[in-house]
Design a protein around this motif. Structure first.
Motif, PDB file in Angstrom:
ATOM      1  N   ARG A 176      -6.730  -4.406   3.998  1.00  0.00           N
ATOM      2  CA  ARG A 176      -7.396  -3.497   4.946  1.00  0.00           C
ATOM      3  C   ARG A 176      -6.479  -3.170   6.115  1.00  0.00           C
ATOM      4  NH1 ARG A 176      -9.466  -3.319   9.649  1.00  0.00           N
ATOM      5  NH2 ARG A 176      -9.006  -5.519  10.049  1.00  0.00           N
ATOM      6  N   ALA A 209      -9.148   6.672   9.655  1.00  0.00           N
ATOM      7  CA  ALA A 209      -8.203   5.749   9.026  1.00  0.00           C
ATOM      8  C   ALA A 209      -8.839   4.375   8.817  1.00  0.00           C
ATOM      9  CB  ALA A 209      -6.940   5.629   9.874  1.00  0.00           C
ATOM     10  N   ASN A 241      -1.015   2.107   7.524  1.00  0.00           N
ATOM     11  CA  ASN A 241      -0.262   3.078   6.744  1.00  0.00           C
ATOM     12  C   ASN A 241      -0.861   4.482   6.889  1.00  0.00           C
ATOM     13  OD1 ASN A 241       1.789   3.930   5.100  1.00  0.00           O
ATOM     14  ND2 ASN A 241       0.941   3.121   3.211  1.00  0.00           N
ATOM     15  N   VAL A 287       0.862  -1.183   0.000  1.00  0.00           N
ATOM     16  CA  VAL A 287       0.000   0.000   0.000  1.00  0.00           C
ATOM     17  C   VAL A 287       0.895   1.229   0.000  1.00  0.00           C
ATOM     18  CG1 VAL A 287      -1.784   1.323   1.183  1.00  0.00           C
ATOM     19  CG2 VAL A 287      -1.851  -1.182   1.255  1.00  0.00           C
ATOM     20  N   ALA A 308      -9.624   2.636   5.186  1.00  0.00           N
ATOM     21  CA  ALA A 308      -9.048   1.323   4.895  1.00  0.00           C
ATOM     22  C   ALA A 308     -10.125   0.323   4.490  1.00  0.00           C
ATOM     23  CB  ALA A 308      -8.276   0.814   6.100  1.00  0.00           C
ATOM     24  N   ALA A 335      -3.464  -1.010   4.931  1.00  0.00           N
ATOM     25  CA  ALA A 335      -3.909   0.339   4.587  1.00  0.00           C
ATOM     26  C   ALA A 335      -4.220   1.150   5.846  1.00  0.00           C
ATOM     27  CB  ALA A 335      -5.138   0.275   3.686  1.00  0.00           C
ATOM     28  N   GLN A 336      -4.898   0.536   6.807  1.00  0.00           N
ATOM     29  CA  GLN A 336      -5.226   1.259   8.040  1.00  0.00           C
ATOM     30  C   GLN A 336      -3.960   1.671   8.789  1.00  0.00           C
ATOM     31  OE1 GLN A 336      -8.221  -0.607  10.456  1.00  0.00           O
ATOM     32  NE2 GLN A 336      -7.735   0.586  12.275  1.00  0.00           N
ATOM     33  N   VAL A 379     -10.836   0.947   0.930  1.00  0.00           N
ATOM     34  CA  VAL A 379      -9.751   0.397   0.109  1.00  0.00           C
ATOM     35  C   VAL A 379      -9.967  -1.097  -0.108  1.00  0.00           C
ATOM     36  CG1 VAL A 379      -7.290  -0.152   0.073  1.00  0.00           C
ATOM     37  CG2 VAL A 379      -8.037   2.137   0.768  1.00  0.00           C
TER      38      VAL A 379
END
Length: 288
Positions: free
Chosen positions: A272, A243, A278, A198, A247, A275-276, A250
């Motif tokens: 997920r 966030a 990040n 990600v 995510a 992404a969260q 995403v």
């Protein structure tokens, strides 16, 4: 070992003409880290290898006239990672390059060769997509410039014409209010190929995101941008809850592959999670 002819053109135009004349019977070799593995495994059996070893003008890192970055296609990953220019102005790119595969591949493999191979489980394509990079494709007929979404067509497939070489990667300047972060997930510490990647680039005013670019790779056939999650983040003060919601968007909007390394449901969940983390990490949030 396979029997093949090793050709060493002295120019891009000469290499292009060789590719046009020989067609499917030849392969381009730059660093060779992926090609030689495929040949050893008899997955590829070319009669001719067109080496780019003499085209050293295709190697190097420099600024363009507008403050953007130009990376020659023959530049090894390790040089991208070690470049002070890249570290200072595009730190996300340097961080990504420092984690590609293993030290042997980083020192021998080239960033251009990586992009042309179009392996979905690798690092540079997704990072460059988030950075809004372009590639320069050259042949005896001339040059054309493509954005990453136009170059990466499908699983192990690019928009390269049979007589073209990828000669340069162009990365636009980073906005003064932007920061980026590249994150990945490996199934085990011994693995070198990410299961999930990600890349996140965000323009921000304090804790407020004014614009976001999110690219997911490794779990999808080609890296993809996530416009719904990007639009959700734009204009919001990023909290842990924001966030998490971004995510979730995403993960919902990708079409993950399913293979021996992980099925689609597992990959979606890991996208997920990565992404969260990040998004939260870029905005200085600690996990609960």
């Amino acid at each position: 070992m396979l029997d093949f002819d090793f050709l060493e053109p002295a120019s891009v135009a000469e290499a292009s003409r060789m590719l046009a004349d020989l067609g499917d019977e030849c392969r381009v070799i730059a660093g060779g880290t992926a090609l030689l593995l495929g040949m050893r495994q008899r997955m590829l059996t070319p009669t001719h290898l067109v080496s780019l070893g003499r085209l050293q003008h295709l190697r190097g890192i420099a600024l363009d006239g507008r403050g953007g970055l130009r990376i020659g296609a023959l530049t090894p990953h390790a040089e991208v990672a070690a470049s002070v220019l890249v570290q200072e102005r595009w730190p996300m790119l340097a961080s990504m390059a420092a984690r590609v595969a293993n030290p042997q591949v980083r020192n021998q493999g080239t960033i251009g060769g990586n992009l042309c191979y179009a392996d979905p489980s690798t690092d540079p394509p997704g990072c460059l997509l988030a950075l809004d990079a372009q590639v320069v494709l050259s042949s005896a007929r001339g040059e054309r410039v493509l954005a990453m979404p136009d170059f990466l067509v499908d699983y192990y497939t690019t928009a390269l014409e049979p007589d073209e070489l990828l000669t340069e990667i162009r990365v636009p300047p980073m906005p003064a209010d932007a920061s980026g972060q590249y994150a990945r997930f490996l199934r085990t510490a011994a693995e070198h190929r990410p299961l999930v990647s990600v890349a996140l680039l965000a323009r921000r005013q304090g804790a407020t995101c004014t614009e976001a670019r999110i690219a997911v790779g490794a779990s999808t056939p080609i890296p993809v941008r996530l416009p719904r999650a990007e639009a959700f983040l734009a204009g919001k003060t990023v909290t842990a809850e924001v966030a998490a919601e971004a995510a979730a968007l995403v993960a919902a909007d990708i079409e993950p592959v399913s293979d021996a390394r992980g099925d689609a449901d597992f990959r979606r969940e890991m996208v997920r999670v990565v992404a969260q983390r990040n998004i939260a990490g870029l905005f200085g949030l600690t996990e609960d």
